[in-house]
Design a protein around this motif. Sequence first.
Motif, PDB file in Angstrom:
ATOM      1  N   ASP A  29       0.443   6.613   7.865  1.00  0.00           N
ATOM      2  CA  ASP A  29       0.725   7.820   7.282  1.00  0.00           C
ATOM      3  C   ASP A  29       2.431   7.810   7.443  1.00  0.00           C
ATOM      4  O   ASP A  29       3.080   8.764   6.983  1.00  0.00           O
ATOM      5  N   TYR A  30       2.883   6.761   7.843  1.00  0.00           N
ATOM      6  CA  TYR A  30       4.200   6.541   7.530  1.00  0.00           C
ATOM      7  C   TYR A  30       4.893   4.980   7.070  1.00  0.00           C
ATOM      8  O   TYR A  30       3.896   4.155   7.127  1.00  0.00           O
ATOM      9  N   PRO A  31       5.966   4.631   6.408  1.00  0.00           N
ATOM     10  CA  PRO A  31       6.239   3.460   6.161  1.00  0.00           C
ATOM     11  C   PRO A  31       6.157   2.466   7.389  1.00  0.00           C
ATOM     12  O   PRO A  31       6.749   2.907   8.361  1.00  0.00           O
ATOM     13  N   PHE A  61       1.003  -1.154  -0.160  1.00  0.00           N
ATOM     14  CA  PHE A  61      -0.032   0.141  -0.015  1.00  0.00           C
ATOM     15  C   PHE A  61       0.910   1.346  -0.036  1.00  0.00           C
ATOM     16  O   PHE A  61       2.120   1.252   0.526  1.00  0.00           O
ATOM     17  N   GLU A  62       0.456   2.445  -0.626  1.00  0.00           N
ATOM     18  CA  GLU A  62       1.164   3.638  -0.683  1.00  0.00           C
ATOM     19  C   GLU A  62       0.864   4.228   0.702  1.00  0.00           C
ATOM     20  O   GLU A  62      -0.282   4.266   1.322  1.00  0.00           O
ATOM     21  N   VAL A  63       1.950   5.024   1.257  1.00  0.00           N
ATOM     22  CA  VAL A  63       1.811   5.678   2.529  1.00  0.00           C
ATOM     23  C   VAL A  63       0.260   6.506   2.591  1.00  0.00           C
ATOM     24  O   VAL A  63       0.125   7.148   1.489  1.00  0.00           O
ATOM     25  N   GLY A  64      -0.623   6.582   3.448  1.00  0.00           N
ATOM     26  CA  GLY A  64      -1.760   7.043   3.661  1.00  0.00           C
ATOM     27  C   GLY A  64      -2.817   6.387   2.948  1.00  0.00           C
ATOM     28  O   GLY A  64      -3.940   6.839   3.223  1.00  0.00           O
ATOM     29  N   GLN A  65      -2.402   5.351   2.166  1.00  0.00           N
ATOM     30  CA  GLN A  65      -3.676   4.318   1.563  1.00  0.00           C
ATOM     31  C   GLN A  65      -4.535   3.866   2.588  1.00  0.00           C
ATOM     32  O   GLN A  65      -3.914   3.148   3.759  1.00  0.00           O
ATOM     33  N   THR A  66      -5.749   3.637   2.554  1.00  0.00           N
ATOM     34  CA  THR A  66      -6.600   3.172   3.687  1.00  0.00           C
ATOM     35  C   THR A  66      -7.194   1.584   3.280  1.00  0.00           C
ATOM     36  O   THR A  66      -7.600   1.528   2.114  1.00  0.00           O
ATOM     37  N   VAL A  68      -0.812  10.790  -3.729  1.00  0.00           N
ATOM     38  CA  VAL A  68      -2.374  10.860  -4.167  1.00  0.00           C
ATOM     39  C   VAL A  68      -3.256  10.666  -2.654  1.00  0.00           C
ATOM     40  O   VAL A  68      -4.391  11.084  -2.866  1.00  0.00           O
ATOM     41  N   ASN A  69      -2.493  10.558  -1.739  1.00  0.00           N
ATOM     42  CA  ASN A  69      -3.550  10.302  -0.517  1.00  0.00           C
ATOM     43  C   ASN A  69      -3.493  11.523   0.478  1.00  0.00           C
ATOM     44  O   ASN A  69      -3.658  11.518   1.497  1.00  0.00           O
ATOM     45  N   GLY A  70      -2.582  12.518  -0.313  1.00  0.00           N
ATOM     46  CA  GLY A  70      -2.438  13.889   0.323  1.00  0.00           C
ATOM     47  C   GLY A  70      -1.552  14.058   1.521  1.00  0.00           C
ATOM     48  O   GLY A  70      -1.267  14.856   2.456  1.00  0.00           O
ATOM     49  N   ILE A  71      -0.533  13.040   1.669  1.00  0.00           N
ATOM     50  CA  ILE A  71       0.371  13.112   2.522  1.00  0.00           C
ATOM     51  C   ILE A  71       1.793  13.498   2.013  1.00  0.00           C
ATOM     52  O   ILE A  71       2.290  13.026   0.661  1.00  0.00           O
ATOM     53  N   SER A  72       2.455  14.748   2.297  1.00  0.00           N
ATOM     54  CA  SER A  72       3.710  15.255   1.919  1.00  0.00           C
ATOM     55  C   SER A  72       4.896  14.592   2.467  1.00  0.00           C
ATOM     56  O   SER A  72       5.069  14.121   3.708  1.00  0.00           O
ATOM     57  N   LYS A  73       5.835  14.726   1.446  1.00  0.00           N
ATOM     58  CA  LYS A  73       7.161  14.023   1.838  1.00  0.00           C
ATOM     59  C   LYS A  73       8.289  14.768   1.133  1.00  0.00           C
ATOM     60  O   LYS A  73       7.926  15.125  -0.097  1.00  0.00           O
ATOM     61  N   GLN A  74       9.420  15.369   1.704  1.00  0.00           N
ATOM     62  CA  GLN A  74      10.387  15.744   0.903  1.00  0.00           C
ATOM     63  C   GLN A  74      11.234  14.665   0.256  1.00  0.00           C
ATOM     64  O   GLN A  74      11.687  13.933   0.861  1.00  0.00           O
ATOM     65  N   TYR A  75      11.447  14.815  -1.047  1.00  0.00           N
ATOM     66  CA  TYR A  75      12.072  14.263  -1.976  1.00  0.00           C
ATOM     67  C   TYR A  75      13.531  14.726  -2.551  1.00  0.00           C
ATOM     68  O   TYR A  75      13.613  15.896  -2.623  1.00  0.00           O
ATOM     69  N   LYS A  76      14.543  13.765  -2.513  1.00  0.00           N
ATOM     70  CA  LYS A  76      15.692  14.247  -3.011  1.00  0.00           C
ATOM     71  C   LYS A  76      15.514  13.928  -4.752  1.00  0.00           C
ATOM     72  O   LYS A  76      15.305  12.889  -5.074  1.00  0.00           O
ATOM     73  N   VAL A  77      15.812  14.922  -5.485  1.00  0.00           N
ATOM     74  CA  VAL A  77      15.640  14.900  -6.728  1.00  0.00           C
ATOM     75  C   VAL A  77      17.051  15.142  -7.630  1.00  0.00           C
ATOM     76  O   VAL A  77      17.815  16.082  -7.639  1.00  0.00           O
ATOM     77  N   TYR A  78      17.182  13.857  -8.334  1.00  0.00           N
ATOM     78  CA  TYR A  78      18.760  13.612  -9.168  1.00  0.00           C
ATOM     79  C   TYR A  78      18.370  13.972 -10.664  1.00  0.00           C
ATOM     80  O   TYR A  78      17.585  13.455 -10.987  1.00  0.00           O
TER      81      TYR A  78
END
Length: 573
Positions: free
Chosen positions: A430-432, A358-363, A548-558
């Motif tokens: 809401d977390y892994p 499941f993706e974080v925030g998915q119910t 998609v579940n409205g949970i925000s996370k800071q990403y490292k973009v390469y």
Amino acid sequence: MALIDRQAQIAFKNLLGKSQTSDVFGLANEAYGIGFEVQAKDVTIDSISSNSTTTVQNGLAIQVRVNLSPDAASGGKAYTSIWPATLTILRSIGDPNNSLLPFEYGKGSLKNIEAGDRVTNLISDSISSDYRAILRDSSLNEIPPKDAKEWIYQYNSGILYLDLPNASPSTPTYIDVFYYIGTRLSDFSTKTQTNIRVSATGSNTYFATYSTPMIDSYLPNYIFLVDFYGYNTGATVSLNINSIGTYSVFKPSQNGPIPLISGDIIGATGGTAGQIYYLVYNQGGKYFEFFYSSPVSNSGNLNNPVPTKYTVGGVQSGNSFNDVNLLEVFKDIFYPENMGRIATFSMALNNLNVSKTFEVGQTLSGGLYYTFSWVFENGSDFKDQTLKIEDITVVTQSQTYWTTPSAPFTQSSGLTGPRGFLFSNDIKSDYPNKRTFRLSVERSNGTIVNKDYEIDWMWKVYYGASTFSTLTASQVYNLTNKTLSTQSSGSWALPGDGYKYLSFPENSTYNFTDIEYKGLPLALAGTPSGYSYSSGDLNYLFVTVSNVNGISKQYKVYRSKNQIGATISVKLI
């Protein structure tokens, strides 16, 4: 031959199992073997996964940030790892040897450790790069493995060595490491068990002012033979012997200690001459374990409700034993052909299997009936009325994002299925994290067999190509590919025309040190292009993405330095 050369030659021969008898003999000519002395405290018993997240979730390790102290005698070339005054735990599930409470010096897994002690016996990156020690300066910036100082960390001794300590301005101040908290060989006590006879008064909260023999401390090799005054009327039960200290009383189970239920203790009316119960003090968790019979197995029998940690012959990981004759245990190990097994265990909603990722925030929606099904091999070997389905997920105060189903989720019954359960509440994270449902059933010889259905909540990784030189949050979200993942190592195919992008959650689980294309480092965008953050030789920028579940996370973009007009496959190491 110089002394240092002879020492190197001796060390080489010793390492390969031979003793030095002559400077001119090669390894094959040496006749005498040699062994190494390894202290019991240095020998780990539990199997360590190559995935550090799995090891932490299994309660076998913590990731901790420790201090580095210069070694005065080394001329600036060596630092010792020191347990800090204030613990900085980066990853853990709580102390499994102290009821999953926060870690403290002198307690549970750290019972023999105090602030200022040298940190030793760490999990090394020889198991997996997941366990790589991360060196940091005073501002917590990473000093990469390829830094000009040419540093080497020695995990067993906790010593940092710098070949060129003055080669770069960064001063090592902290290091992030994985400390093993599982079982060591030294944990197996050779002490004999001592029976302590106790009579306790009270109800629910019990006291004893005398024991035979008299004791002034609780030791794990004591077995307390206790008769109680009065029944217990609730789950909250405690015992204090000789004013040593009051501690809770729990029953052992396949899933760890659980509270008593009303009436577990049958006390004598008006006195303490009733039934005898057997209690053992759990020194790590600081509670009493409650047994109806002696927890020391009868001669020739094995009685242990704690699941095995790894497979041995036909005894699979997760099995436990209900007063099983040792001959039967050996049959399980060496002759498993006719034993009952759980071949499959599945979970479905409306005849469709529930996803294990499941993706974080998915119910996982509540208010619905979920069906559990199973297939047995040699099912006639199982005892009727012993099947259980349980939600064994550990729920702690620090995991408030779990919602527990209110349905009666532990059920003993016959062996036939499938079985439906009403989930009264939603389940989400809401977390892994991981949710675990367990099917258990007892064989005719008393061995208990388990099989788990696990659901992982994960972040998505966003990757692909774009002609834009930097990406907004929505552009990262809309990259061609989105994959649920718990780690970054391995190969990734980057399709499309333009700059190649890889975006990983800012989390230590996703660490890697290099991105290779056709065996060579991939040229990445750097500071002139706006990618001003760096870890080692890799530059990136931070973008906060809402999933998609409205949970925000800071990403490292390469981003690749140049646009590339074809699909390429890169390797992250």
